[in-house]
Design an enzyme around this catalytic site. Structure first.
Site, PDB file in Angstrom:
ATOM      1  N   ASP A   1     -10.109  -2.725  -9.657  1.00 12.94           N
ATOM      2  CA  ASP A   1      -8.888  -2.227  -9.037  1.00 12.94           C
ATOM      3  C   ASP A   1      -9.335  -1.109  -8.094  1.00 12.94           C
ATOM      4  O   ASP A   1      -9.675  -0.006  -8.524  1.00 12.94           O
ATOM      5  CB  ASP A   1      -7.961  -1.713 -10.148  1.00 12.94           C
ATOM      6  CG  ASP A   1      -6.791  -0.907  -9.603  1.00 12.94           C
ATOM      7  OD1 ASP A   1      -6.733  -0.683  -8.378  1.00 12.94           O
ATOM      8  OD2 ASP A   1      -5.952  -0.485 -10.408  1.00 12.94           O
TER       9      ASP A   1
ATOM     10  N   CYS B   1       1.559   6.500 -14.056  1.00 10.54           N
ATOM     11  CA  CYS B   1       1.483   5.080 -14.465  1.00 10.54           C
ATOM     12  C   CYS B   1       0.255   4.827 -15.324  1.00 10.54           C
ATOM     13  O   CYS B   1      -0.370   3.758 -15.243  1.00 10.54           O
ATOM     14  CB  CYS B   1       1.500   4.126 -13.267  1.00 10.54           C
ATOM     15  SG  CYS B   1       2.958   4.268 -12.263  1.00 10.54           S
TER      16      CYS B   1
HETATM   17  C1  LIG Z   1      -5.532   2.814  -9.628  1.00  8.14           C
HETATM   18  C2  LIG Z   1      -4.270   2.171  -9.138  1.00  8.14           C
HETATM   19  N1  LIG Z   1      -4.102   0.856  -9.309  1.00  8.14           N
HETATM   20  C3  LIG Z   1      -3.018   0.217  -8.877  1.00  8.14           C
HETATM   21  C4  LIG Z   1      -2.004   0.888  -8.246  1.00  8.14           C
HETATM   22  C5  LIG Z   1      -0.792   0.134  -7.816  1.00  8.14           C
HETATM   23  O1  LIG Z   1      -0.662   0.125  -6.436  1.00  8.14           O
HETATM   24  P1  LIG Z   1       0.686  -0.463  -5.778  1.00  8.14           P
HETATM   25  O2  LIG Z   1       1.814   0.240  -6.483  1.00  8.14           O
HETATM   26  O3  LIG Z   1       0.568  -0.059  -4.363  1.00  8.14           O
HETATM   27  O4  LIG Z   1       0.690  -1.918  -5.983  1.00  8.14           O
HETATM   28  C6  LIG Z   1      -2.112   2.261  -8.060  1.00  8.14           C
HETATM   29  C7  LIG Z   1      -1.011   3.028  -7.442  1.00  8.14           C
HETATM   30  O5  LIG Z   1      -0.807   4.179  -7.731  1.00  8.14           O
HETATM   31  C8  LIG Z   1      -3.281   2.920  -8.498  1.00  8.14           C
HETATM   32  O6  LIG Z   1      -3.450   4.229  -8.325  1.00  8.14           O
END
Ligand SMILES: Cc1ncc(COP(=O)(O)O)c(C=O)c1O
Length: 406
Positions: free
Chosen positions: A198, A364
Protein backbone atom coordinates in the site's frame (compact mmCIF):
# COMPACT_ATOMS: atom_id res chain seq x y z
CA UNK A 1 22.33 20.36 -3.31
CA UNK A 2 20.14 23.03 -1.69
CA UNK A 3 16.42 22.82 -2.24
CA UNK A 4 14.55 25.91 -3.47
CA UNK A 5 11.40 25.48 -1.39
CA UNK A 6 10.11 28.96 -2.31
CA UNK A 7 10.20 28.03 -6.01
CA UNK A 8 8.27 24.82 -5.32
CA UNK A 9 5.79 26.58 -3.07
CA UNK A 10 5.02 29.20 -5.74
CA UNK A 11 3.68 26.43 -7.98
CA UNK A 12 0.86 25.71 -5.49
CA UNK A 13 -1.65 28.56 -5.73
CA UNK A 14 -3.65 27.45 -2.68
CA UNK A 15 -0.65 28.04 -0.41
CA UNK A 16 -0.41 31.77 -1.17
CA UNK A 17 -3.91 32.37 0.22
CA UNK A 18 -4.60 34.33 3.37
CA UNK A 19 -7.52 32.87 5.33
CA UNK A 20 -8.97 35.02 8.13
CA UNK A 21 -5.80 37.10 8.10
CA UNK A 22 -3.51 34.07 8.41
CA UNK A 23 -1.23 32.32 5.93
CA UNK A 24 -1.94 28.67 5.15
CA UNK A 25 0.33 26.27 7.04
CA UNK A 26 -0.74 23.04 5.41
CA UNK A 27 0.63 20.03 7.27
CA UNK A 28 -2.11 17.53 6.45
CA UNK A 29 -0.52 16.19 3.27
CA UNK A 30 -0.94 12.59 4.37
CA UNK A 31 -4.71 13.07 4.11
CA UNK A 32 -4.62 14.97 0.78
CA UNK A 33 -1.71 16.90 -0.69
CA UNK A 34 -2.12 20.14 -2.61
CA UNK A 35 -2.03 20.45 -6.39
CA UNK A 36 0.51 22.38 -8.48
CA UNK A 37 -0.23 24.56 -11.51
CA UNK A 38 1.08 21.82 -13.82
CA UNK A 39 -1.75 19.52 -12.71
CA UNK A 40 -4.44 22.22 -12.74
CA UNK A 41 -3.32 23.23 -16.25
CA UNK A 42 -3.41 19.65 -17.55
CA UNK A 43 -6.95 19.11 -16.26
CA UNK A 44 -8.06 22.48 -17.62
CA UNK A 45 -6.54 21.71 -21.02
CA UNK A 46 -8.45 18.44 -21.18
CA UNK A 47 -11.70 20.05 -20.05
CA UNK A 48 -11.41 23.00 -22.43
CA UNK A 49 -9.76 21.51 -25.52
CA UNK A 50 -10.25 17.76 -25.50
CA UNK A 51 -13.18 16.77 -23.31
CA UNK A 52 -14.85 13.64 -24.65
CA UNK A 53 -15.18 10.02 -23.67
CA UNK A 54 -12.23 7.69 -24.21
CA UNK A 55 -11.63 4.43 -26.10
CA UNK A 56 -14.91 4.56 -28.02
CA UNK A 57 -15.39 7.66 -30.20
CA UNK A 58 -13.94 8.20 -33.68
CA UNK A 59 -14.19 12.01 -33.70
CA UNK A 60 -11.19 14.23 -33.07
CA UNK A 61 -12.10 15.26 -29.54
CA UNK A 62 -12.50 11.60 -28.60
CA UNK A 63 -9.12 10.85 -30.14
CA UNK A 64 -7.56 13.72 -28.19
CA UNK A 65 -9.12 12.53 -24.96
CA UNK A 66 -7.99 8.95 -25.54
CA UNK A 67 -4.46 10.06 -26.34
CA UNK A 68 -4.28 12.25 -23.22
CA UNK A 69 -5.68 9.40 -21.08
CA UNK A 70 -3.20 6.86 -22.43
CA UNK A 71 -0.34 9.37 -22.12
CA UNK A 72 -1.27 9.72 -18.46
CA UNK A 73 -0.88 5.95 -18.10
CA UNK A 74 2.61 6.26 -19.61
CA UNK A 75 3.53 9.07 -17.17
CA UNK A 76 2.39 6.96 -14.20
CA UNK A 77 4.27 3.94 -15.55
CA UNK A 78 7.45 6.01 -15.99
CA UNK A 79 7.10 7.29 -12.44
CA UNK A 80 6.93 3.68 -11.19
CA UNK A 81 9.48 2.29 -13.73
CA UNK A 82 7.04 -0.30 -15.08
CA UNK A 83 5.18 -1.00 -18.34
CA UNK A 84 2.11 1.17 -19.11
CA UNK A 85 -0.02 -1.92 -19.73
CA UNK A 86 0.53 -2.90 -16.10
CA UNK A 87 -1.09 0.33 -14.85
CA UNK A 88 -4.79 0.10 -13.96
CA UNK A 89 -6.56 3.37 -13.19
CA UNK A 90 -8.94 2.99 -10.24
CA UNK A 91 -11.03 5.34 -8.15
CA UNK A 92 -8.36 5.57 -5.42
CA UNK A 93 -5.98 3.56 -3.30
CA UNK A 94 -8.86 1.90 -1.46
CA UNK A 95 -10.43 0.92 -4.78
CA UNK A 96 -7.10 -0.54 -5.97
CA UNK A 97 -6.75 -2.74 -2.88
CA UNK A 98 -10.39 -3.83 -3.17
CA UNK A 99 -9.77 -4.73 -6.80
CA UNK A 100 -6.95 -7.08 -5.78
CA UNK A 101 -8.95 -8.49 -2.86
CA UNK A 102 -11.89 -9.23 -5.11
CA UNK A 103 -10.16 -10.34 -8.27
CA UNK A 104 -6.89 -11.96 -7.14
CA UNK A 105 -8.78 -13.03 -4.03
CA UNK A 106 -11.27 -14.99 -6.15
CA UNK A 107 -8.38 -17.23 -7.24
CA UNK A 108 -7.67 -18.24 -3.62
CA UNK A 109 -9.10 -21.30 -1.88
CA UNK A 110 -10.62 -21.73 1.60
CA UNK A 111 -7.75 -22.11 4.06
CA UNK A 112 -5.33 -19.98 2.01
CA UNK A 113 -3.76 -17.26 4.15
CA UNK A 114 -3.09 -13.53 3.75
CA UNK A 115 -0.78 -11.54 6.01
CA UNK A 116 -1.32 -7.89 6.94
CA UNK A 117 0.16 -5.90 9.82
CA UNK A 118 -1.12 -4.21 12.93
CA UNK A 119 -0.36 -0.75 11.55
CA UNK A 120 -2.36 -1.02 8.34
CA UNK A 121 -4.87 1.58 7.24
CA UNK A 122 -8.41 0.18 7.31
CA UNK A 123 -8.27 0.02 3.51
CA UNK A 124 -5.63 -2.68 3.80
CA UNK A 125 -7.60 -4.61 6.41
CA UNK A 126 -11.31 -4.50 5.61
CA UNK A 127 -11.11 -5.68 1.94
CA UNK A 128 -9.33 -8.84 3.19
CA UNK A 129 -11.94 -9.33 5.91
CA UNK A 130 -14.65 -9.11 3.25
CA UNK A 131 -12.72 -11.69 1.22
CA UNK A 132 -12.49 -13.89 4.32
CA UNK A 133 -16.30 -13.73 4.64
CA UNK A 134 -16.78 -14.52 0.95
CA UNK A 135 -14.30 -17.30 0.47
CA UNK A 136 -12.97 -18.66 3.76
CA UNK A 137 -9.39 -17.42 3.55
CA UNK A 138 -7.56 -16.79 6.83
CA UNK A 139 -5.92 -13.52 7.93
CA UNK A 140 -2.68 -13.35 9.89
CA UNK A 141 -1.42 -10.16 11.51
CA UNK A 142 2.23 -9.13 11.96
CA UNK A 143 2.58 -7.13 15.19
CA UNK A 144 4.33 -3.76 15.44
CA UNK A 145 7.28 -2.94 17.67
CA UNK A 146 7.08 -0.39 20.50
CA UNK A 147 8.53 2.11 18.01
CA UNK A 148 5.62 1.67 15.62
CA UNK A 149 7.48 -0.39 13.00
CA UNK A 150 6.18 -3.61 11.48
CA UNK A 151 8.03 -6.31 13.45
CA UNK A 152 9.64 -8.32 10.68
CA UNK A 153 11.23 -10.65 13.24
CA UNK A 154 7.69 -11.90 13.85
CA UNK A 155 6.98 -12.50 10.16
CA UNK A 156 8.75 -15.87 9.62
CA UNK A 157 6.58 -17.71 12.14
CA UNK A 158 3.42 -16.55 10.35
CA UNK A 159 4.55 -17.92 6.99
CA UNK A 160 3.05 -21.24 5.88
CA UNK A 161 2.76 -23.04 2.54
CA UNK A 162 -0.85 -21.71 2.50
CA UNK A 163 0.33 -18.06 2.70
CA UNK A 164 -0.57 -16.60 -0.69
CA UNK A 165 -0.16 -12.87 -0.14
CA UNK A 166 1.56 -10.44 2.21
CA UNK A 167 -0.04 -6.99 1.99
CA UNK A 168 1.69 -4.21 3.94
CA UNK A 169 1.99 -0.44 4.07
CA UNK A 170 5.12 0.75 2.29
CA UNK A 171 5.13 3.76 4.64
CA UNK A 172 2.88 4.05 7.71
CA UNK A 173 0.34 6.87 7.63
CA UNK A 174 0.67 7.22 11.42
CA UNK A 175 4.36 6.77 12.21
CA UNK A 176 5.97 7.44 8.82
CA UNK A 177 8.04 4.26 9.17
CA UNK A 178 9.41 2.76 5.97
CA UNK A 179 9.00 -0.97 5.40
CA UNK A 180 12.09 -3.07 4.69
CA UNK A 181 10.70 -4.31 1.38
CA UNK A 182 13.73 -6.41 0.53
CA UNK A 183 13.35 -8.39 3.78
CA UNK A 184 9.63 -8.96 3.15
CA UNK A 185 10.16 -10.06 -0.46
CA UNK A 186 12.95 -12.43 0.59
CA UNK A 187 10.75 -14.03 3.26
CA UNK A 188 7.72 -14.17 0.94
CA UNK A 189 9.75 -16.09 -1.64
CA UNK A 190 10.47 -18.88 0.87
CA UNK A 191 6.79 -19.88 0.69
CA UNK A 192 5.96 -18.53 -2.80
CA UNK A 193 3.68 -15.76 -1.47
CA UNK A 194 2.96 -12.62 -3.48
CA UNK A 195 3.72 -9.19 -2.00
CA UNK A 196 1.41 -6.19 -2.22
CA UNK A 197 2.40 -2.75 -0.96
CA UNK A 198 0.00 0.00 0.00
CA UNK A 199 2.00 2.94 -1.34
CA UNK A 200 -0.45 5.70 -0.40
CA UNK A 201 2.09 7.45 1.85
CA UNK A 202 5.22 6.63 -0.16
CA UNK A 203 4.25 7.58 -3.71
CA UNK A 204 4.01 11.33 -2.88
CA UNK A 205 7.73 11.36 -2.06
CA UNK A 206 9.32 10.58 -5.38
CA UNK A 207 9.70 8.06 -8.21
CA UNK A 208 9.87 4.33 -7.53
CA UNK A 209 11.40 1.35 -9.25
CA UNK A 210 8.73 -1.28 -8.61
CA UNK A 211 10.22 -3.87 -10.95
CA UNK A 212 13.52 -3.75 -9.01
CA UNK A 213 11.70 -4.12 -5.68
CA UNK A 214 10.55 -7.64 -6.54
CA UNK A 215 6.96 -7.05 -5.44
CA UNK A 216 3.75 -8.10 -7.20
CA UNK A 217 1.13 -5.40 -6.52
CA UNK A 218 1.36 -1.68 -5.67
CA UNK A 219 -1.48 0.73 -4.91
CA UNK A 220 -1.60 4.49 -4.38
CA UNK A 221 -4.00 7.44 -4.48
CA UNK A 222 -3.81 10.44 -6.81
CA UNK A 223 -5.01 13.05 -4.32
CA UNK A 224 -2.15 12.33 -1.91
CA UNK A 225 0.38 12.56 -4.75
CA UNK A 226 -0.45 16.14 -5.88
CA UNK A 227 -3.09 14.89 -8.33
CA UNK A 228 -6.88 15.21 -8.38
CA UNK A 229 -9.41 13.33 -6.29
CA UNK A 230 -11.22 10.29 -7.61
CA UNK A 231 -8.23 8.59 -9.18
CA UNK A 232 -5.86 5.92 -7.96
CA UNK A 233 -3.48 3.38 -9.37
CA UNK A 234 -3.07 -0.34 -9.17
CA UNK A 235 0.15 -1.72 -10.57
CA UNK A 236 0.49 -5.48 -10.91
CA UNK A 237 2.84 -7.73 -12.83
CA UNK A 238 1.35 -8.40 -16.24
CA UNK A 239 1.17 -12.17 -15.74
CA UNK A 240 -0.92 -11.60 -12.62
CA UNK A 241 -3.26 -9.16 -14.34
CA UNK A 242 -3.63 -11.63 -17.24
CA UNK A 243 -4.67 -14.37 -14.81
CA UNK A 244 -7.10 -12.21 -12.84
CA UNK A 245 -10.86 -12.08 -13.60
CA UNK A 246 -12.65 -8.73 -13.86
CA UNK A 247 -13.75 -6.88 -10.72
CA UNK A 248 -16.53 -4.69 -12.19
CA UNK A 249 -18.44 -5.47 -15.37
CA UNK A 250 -19.67 -3.05 -18.02
CA UNK A 251 -18.52 -1.13 -21.06
CA UNK A 252 -14.89 -1.10 -22.19
CA UNK A 253 -13.79 -4.16 -20.20
CA UNK A 254 -15.17 -6.71 -22.66
CA UNK A 255 -13.98 -8.51 -25.75
CA UNK A 256 -17.38 -9.66 -27.05
CA UNK A 257 -20.77 -9.69 -25.32
CA UNK A 258 -23.60 -12.10 -26.11
CA UNK A 259 -26.37 -13.25 -23.81
CA UNK A 260 -24.82 -16.71 -23.83
CA UNK A 261 -21.27 -15.69 -23.04
CA UNK A 262 -19.02 -12.67 -22.64
CA UNK A 263 -15.27 -12.48 -23.08
CA UNK A 264 -12.95 -10.03 -21.35
CA UNK A 265 -10.65 -7.40 -22.79
CA UNK A 266 -6.97 -7.82 -21.97
CA UNK A 267 -5.56 -5.82 -19.02
CA UNK A 268 -5.57 -3.00 -18.14
CA UNK A 269 -8.94 -2.39 -19.83
CA UNK A 270 -10.37 -5.55 -18.24
CA UNK A 271 -10.20 -3.69 -14.92
CA UNK A 272 -11.47 -0.30 -16.10
CA UNK A 273 -15.19 -0.93 -16.59
CA UNK A 274 -17.33 2.00 -17.72
CA UNK A 275 -16.21 5.55 -18.35
CA UNK A 276 -13.06 6.04 -16.31
CA UNK A 277 -12.24 9.22 -14.32
CA UNK A 278 -10.63 10.78 -17.41
CA UNK A 279 -9.79 14.30 -16.18
CA UNK A 280 -8.45 12.98 -12.84
CA UNK A 281 -6.30 10.40 -14.66
CA UNK A 282 -4.87 13.12 -16.89
CA UNK A 283 -4.23 15.23 -13.79
CA UNK A 284 -2.48 12.33 -12.09
CA UNK A 285 -0.30 11.82 -15.17
CA UNK A 286 0.70 15.48 -14.89
CA UNK A 287 1.37 15.04 -11.16
CA UNK A 288 3.68 12.08 -11.83
CA UNK A 289 5.46 14.11 -14.52
CA UNK A 290 5.72 17.06 -12.10
CA UNK A 291 7.14 14.85 -9.35
CA UNK A 292 9.84 13.68 -11.75
CA UNK A 293 10.95 17.31 -12.26
CA UNK A 294 12.04 17.53 -8.59
CA UNK A 295 15.46 16.51 -7.35
CA UNK A 296 14.21 14.06 -4.74
CA UNK A 297 17.55 13.64 -2.99
CA UNK A 298 17.41 17.26 -1.96
CA UNK A 299 13.60 17.31 -1.62
CA UNK A 300 13.73 14.34 0.77
CA UNK A 301 16.61 15.89 2.72
CA UNK A 302 14.54 19.08 2.97
CA UNK A 303 11.47 17.15 4.18
CA UNK A 304 13.49 15.24 6.76
CA UNK A 305 15.18 18.46 7.91
CA UNK A 306 11.68 19.74 8.70
CA UNK A 307 10.93 16.49 10.55
CA UNK A 308 14.04 17.04 12.69
CA UNK A 309 13.03 20.62 13.43
CA UNK A 310 9.57 19.40 14.36
CA UNK A 311 10.77 16.55 16.58
CA UNK A 312 13.34 18.78 18.34
CA UNK A 313 10.66 21.40 18.96
CA UNK A 314 8.07 18.92 20.22
CA UNK A 315 10.56 17.32 22.59
CA UNK A 316 11.03 20.72 24.27
CA UNK A 317 7.31 21.19 24.93
CA UNK A 318 6.20 20.09 28.37
CA UNK A 319 3.69 17.23 28.04
CA UNK A 320 4.34 16.50 24.34
CA UNK A 321 5.54 13.01 23.38
CA UNK A 322 6.34 11.56 19.99
CA UNK A 323 4.44 8.47 18.90
CA UNK A 324 6.70 6.31 16.73
CA UNK A 325 10.45 6.42 16.22
CA UNK A 326 12.31 9.46 17.54
CA UNK A 327 14.84 9.25 14.68
CA UNK A 328 14.65 10.20 11.00
CA UNK A 329 16.19 6.88 9.88
CA UNK A 330 14.11 4.73 7.51
CA UNK A 331 11.09 6.92 7.64
CA UNK A 332 9.14 9.44 5.63
CA UNK A 333 7.86 12.83 6.79
CA UNK A 334 4.85 11.76 8.83
CA UNK A 335 5.06 12.41 12.58
CA UNK A 336 2.44 11.63 15.21
CA UNK A 337 2.51 13.05 18.70
CA UNK A 338 0.48 13.19 21.91
CA UNK A 339 -0.08 16.05 24.29
CA UNK A 340 -0.55 14.71 27.77
CA UNK A 341 -4.10 15.28 29.06
CA UNK A 342 -5.34 16.93 25.84
CA UNK A 343 -7.46 15.16 23.25
CA UNK A 344 -5.83 15.19 19.79
CA UNK A 345 -8.94 16.85 18.33
CA UNK A 346 -8.49 19.75 20.75
CA UNK A 347 -4.84 20.05 19.75
CA UNK A 348 -5.85 20.13 16.07
CA UNK A 349 -8.52 22.73 16.76
CA UNK A 350 -6.06 24.96 18.58
CA UNK A 351 -3.61 24.56 15.70
CA UNK A 352 -6.31 25.57 13.23
CA UNK A 353 -6.67 28.85 15.11
CA UNK A 354 -2.95 29.38 14.34
CA UNK A 355 -3.58 28.72 10.63
CA UNK A 356 -2.06 25.23 10.87
CA UNK A 357 -3.83 22.26 9.28
CA UNK A 358 -3.09 18.83 10.74
CA UNK A 359 -5.03 15.60 11.21
CA UNK A 360 -6.15 14.25 14.55
CA UNK A 361 -7.82 10.97 15.45
CA UNK A 362 -7.26 7.30 14.74
CA UNK A 363 -6.14 7.93 11.13
CA UNK A 364 -8.20 4.93 9.95
CA UNK A 365 -5.83 2.72 11.97
CA UNK A 366 -7.99 1.61 14.88
CA UNK A 367 -6.11 -1.68 15.45
CA UNK A 368 -2.86 0.30 15.79
CA UNK A 369 -4.52 2.68 18.26
CA UNK A 370 -5.88 -0.32 20.21
CA UNK A 371 -2.40 -1.84 20.36
CA UNK A 372 -1.12 1.30 22.14
CA UNK A 373 -4.37 1.93 24.02
CA UNK A 374 -4.85 5.33 22.40
CA UNK A 375 -7.94 7.22 21.21
CA UNK A 376 -5.83 8.85 18.57
CA UNK A 377 -2.82 11.05 17.85
CA UNK A 378 -2.17 14.42 16.27
CA UNK A 379 -0.43 13.85 12.95
CA UNK A 380 1.84 16.20 11.01
CA UNK A 381 2.50 15.16 7.42
CA UNK A 382 4.97 17.11 5.33
CA UNK A 383 5.35 17.75 1.59
CA UNK A 384 8.25 19.32 -0.33
CA UNK A 385 6.49 22.72 -0.36
CA UNK A 386 6.45 22.97 3.44
CA UNK A 387 9.02 25.21 5.07
CA UNK A 388 10.32 26.31 8.47
CA UNK A 389 7.49 28.81 8.91
CA UNK A 390 4.98 25.94 8.78
CA UNK A 391 6.83 23.98 11.46
CA UNK A 392 7.37 27.03 13.65
CA UNK A 393 3.70 28.01 13.46
CA UNK A 394 2.79 24.48 14.48
CA UNK A 395 5.20 24.50 17.42
CA UNK A 396 3.82 27.85 18.58
CA UNK A 397 0.32 26.39 18.43
CA UNK A 398 1.28 23.25 20.38
CA UNK A 399 3.01 25.39 23.03
CA UNK A 400 -0.18 27.41 23.32
CA UNK A 401 -2.29 24.24 23.63
CA UNK A 402 0.12 22.88 26.28
CA UNK A 403 -0.20 26.11 28.27
CA UNK A 404 -3.94 26.61 27.98
CA UNK A 405 -5.55 23.16 27.69
CA UNK A 406 -3.64 21.10 30.26
C1 LIG B 1 -1.61 4.16 4.14
C2 LIG B 1 -2.92 4.48 3.48
N1 LIG B 1 -3.52 3.54 2.75
C3 LIG B 1 -4.67 3.76 2.11
C4 LIG B 1 -5.30 4.98 2.20
C5 LIG B 1 -6.61 5.17 1.51
O1 LIG B 1 -6.51 6.11 0.49
P1 LIG B 1 -7.86 6.60 -0.25
O2 LIG B 1 -8.80 7.00 0.86
O3 LIG B 1 -7.39 7.76 -1.04
O4 LIG B 1 -8.36 5.49 -1.06
C6 LIG B 1 -4.73 5.99 2.96
C7 LIG B 1 -5.41 7.29 3.13
O5 LIG B 1 -5.28 7.94 4.13
C8 LIG B 1 -3.50 5.74 3.61
O6 LIG B 1 -2.89 6.68 4.33
Amino acid sequence: MSFDVAAVRRQFPILSQIIDGQPVHYLDNGASAQTPDAVLDAVRTYETTGRANVLRGVHRLAERATEAYENARIEVADFLSVAPMEIVFTGGCTAAINLVAYSYGSLLKPGDRIIVSELEHHSNIVPWQLLRQRSGIELDVVPVTVNGRIDLNALPRLLTPRTKLISLAHVSNVTGTLLDVHAVVTLAKTVGAKVMLDGAQRAPHGPLDLAAMGIDFYAFAGHKAYGPNGIGVLWAKSELLEAMPPFLGGGSMIGRVTFAETTWAPPPRRFEAGTPPIGPAIGLGAACKWMRTLDWNSAHAHEMGLVERLMDGLQKIDGATLFGPASTQNRYPVVSFLLDGVHPHDVAQTLDSFGVAVRAGHHCCQPLMDRFDLDGTTRVSIAPYNDNTDIDALLTGVQHAARTLR
